[in-house]
Scaffold this motif. Structure first.
Motif, PDB file in Angstrom:
ATOM      1  N   GLN A   1      -3.621 -10.049  -4.914  1.00 52.31           N
ATOM      2  CA  GLN A   1      -2.361 -10.357  -3.422  1.00 52.31           C
ATOM      3  C   GLN A   1      -3.514 -11.186  -2.140  1.00 52.31           C
ATOM      4  OE1 GLN A   1       0.462  -9.368  -3.289  1.00 52.31           O
ATOM      5  NE2 GLN A   1      -0.209  -8.779  -5.124  1.00 52.31           N
TER       6      GLN A   1
ATOM      7  N   VAL B   1      -6.822  -5.898  -6.517  1.00 50.15           N
ATOM      8  CA  VAL B   1      -5.538  -5.763  -6.068  1.00 50.15           C
ATOM      9  C   VAL B   1      -6.124  -6.820  -4.847  1.00 50.15           C
ATOM     10  CG1 VAL B   1      -3.396  -4.628  -4.645  1.00 50.15           C
ATOM     11  CG2 VAL B   1      -4.361  -3.516  -7.038  1.00 50.15           C
TER      12      VAL B   1
ATOM     13  N   ASP C   1       3.272  -2.036  -1.524  1.00 53.75           N
ATOM     14  CA  ASP C   1       4.499  -1.904  -1.415  1.00 53.75           C
ATOM     15  C   ASP C   1       5.406  -1.534  -0.127  1.00 53.75           C
ATOM     16  OD1 ASP C   1       7.277  -2.435  -3.228  1.00 53.75           O
ATOM     17  OD2 ASP C   1       7.442  -0.950  -2.896  1.00 53.75           O
TER      18      ASP C   1
ATOM     19  N   ARG D   1      -0.265   0.193  -5.591  1.00 53.41           N
ATOM     20  CA  ARG D   1       0.060  -0.998  -5.045  1.00 53.41           C
ATOM     21  C   ARG D   1       1.911  -0.453  -4.147  1.00 53.41           C
ATOM     22  NH1 ARG D   1      -0.662  -6.121  -8.054  1.00 53.41           N
ATOM     23  NH2 ARG D   1      -1.954  -5.061  -9.294  1.00 53.41           N
TER      24      ARG D   1
END
Length: 330
Positions: free
Chosen positions: A185, A181, A149, A145
């Protein structure tokens, strides 16, 4: 540097073949029986040399996609380029190891948040095995993550995610966080969930075909595109017995190796992994893999490889196109 190894959490079934009636390429709307290939460059952002090699392979050659190592020093240089070339297919080369002796990097999450992901030098562990022995799945997810990011903070929306050195394939719980993830996402994740002919034949993974195909179905049902196969053998094509081979000799050698290997590629979507680099005098202080990486770059810009692809009806694609096609499939 060790050859990239995809060590999955399950063992190989001897002589087990699970037939599929339809490839993922066909599900995505490509012609029946078509060989559809993503020519994918790993390790972008790792060094200046890596950036130049990857860009050259895409702009002047047949490479179609690449992925970026977000903890590394030359990420800004590539992302600044990417902003001026938004058509480039670029994803995240999720990085959970730091393998070189003198050139190293640490987790973006920070040591205090992922203490088991770093070694005595404060960098990530050098090997997949060390990472798998020490780091928890929670730490792995935090770092995934954090890398996503950073990309988004820089204005870089990745077209896909894959795994540097196959670390995410080392443990079942790591793999689950990777999928988690990606699905959350809506970012495609590299996973060979089809017939897996090449990856099993080449021994690059202890892969149970039945389990891999079950995972492939899960990812597909979650709305993500899935690979039919993975070509992960080019890093081992070296000319170590020839000291400082001239450019044409190295290019001819690598191009021929790609052409020979493409004869084994079956119908479906296959991702071909390579490491295109244009080594400067600095690169030898990072790694001794300069020849094989330079050879990959030279093969990508070789007219002979382009001609072979065209003459044999191979369709080149990108992760971006796969996701766009998947979004249209009900």
């Amino acid at each position: 540097m060790k050859k990239y190894v995809f060590v999955l959490f399950f063992t190989i079934l001897s002589n087990f073949v699970l037939a599929q009636n339809e490839t993922y390429a066909e599900k995505l709307g490509f012609p029946k029986g078509a060989k559809v290939i993503i020519m994918h460059v790993d390790d972008v952002g790792m060094s200046y040399d890596s950036n130049i090699g990857a860009i050259k392979a895409v702009e002047e050659g047949v490479a179609t996609s690449m992925s970026v190592m977000m903890p590394c020093a030359w990420v800004p240089g590539f992302v600044h380029y990417l902003k001026n070339h938004p058509q480039i297919d670029a994803g995240l080369h999720l990085t959970l190891t730091s393998e070189w002796k003198d050139y190293r990097w640490g987790p973006l999450t920070g040591k205090s948040s992922v203490p088991n992901l770093v070694d005595a030098e404060g960098a990530m562990w050098r090997s997949v095995e060390e990472t798998a022995k020490h780091a928890t799945a929670d730490e792995i997810e935090k770092e995934i993550r954090s890398q996503l990011d950073r990309a988004r903070t820089m204005g870089f929306e990745p077209t896909h995610m894959d795994s540097h050195m196959g670390t995410l394939f080392a443990r079942q719980d790591y793999l689950e966080r990777y999928f988690k993830v990606g699905i959350e996402q809506k970012i495609p994740v590299m996973f060979p969930g089809g017939h897996d002919t090449m990856i099993i034949k080449d021994g690059a993974a202890g892969l149970t075909l039945e389990k891999a195909q079950a995972i492939g179905k899960m990812l597909w049902d979650a709305g993500l595109p899935v690979l039919d196969d993975l070509h992960n053998i080019s890093y081992g094509w070296t000319m170590d017995k020839v000291k400082n081979p001239d450019e044409r000799t190295l290019q001819k050698y690598k191009t021929q190796k790609y052409i020979e290997s493409f004869k084994d590629v079956q119908a479906g979507v296959t991702m071909v992994i390579m490491h295109c680099t244009s080594p400067t005098e600095v690169f030898e202080h990072i790694s001794d893999s300069g020849n094989t990486r330079r050879g990959d770059m030279l093969a990508m810009i070789d007219p002979d490889l382009k001609k072979y692809i065209q003459d044999n009806g191979i369709i080149l694609t990108t992760w971006r196109e796969l996701k766009q096609r998947r979004d249209k499939v009900k």
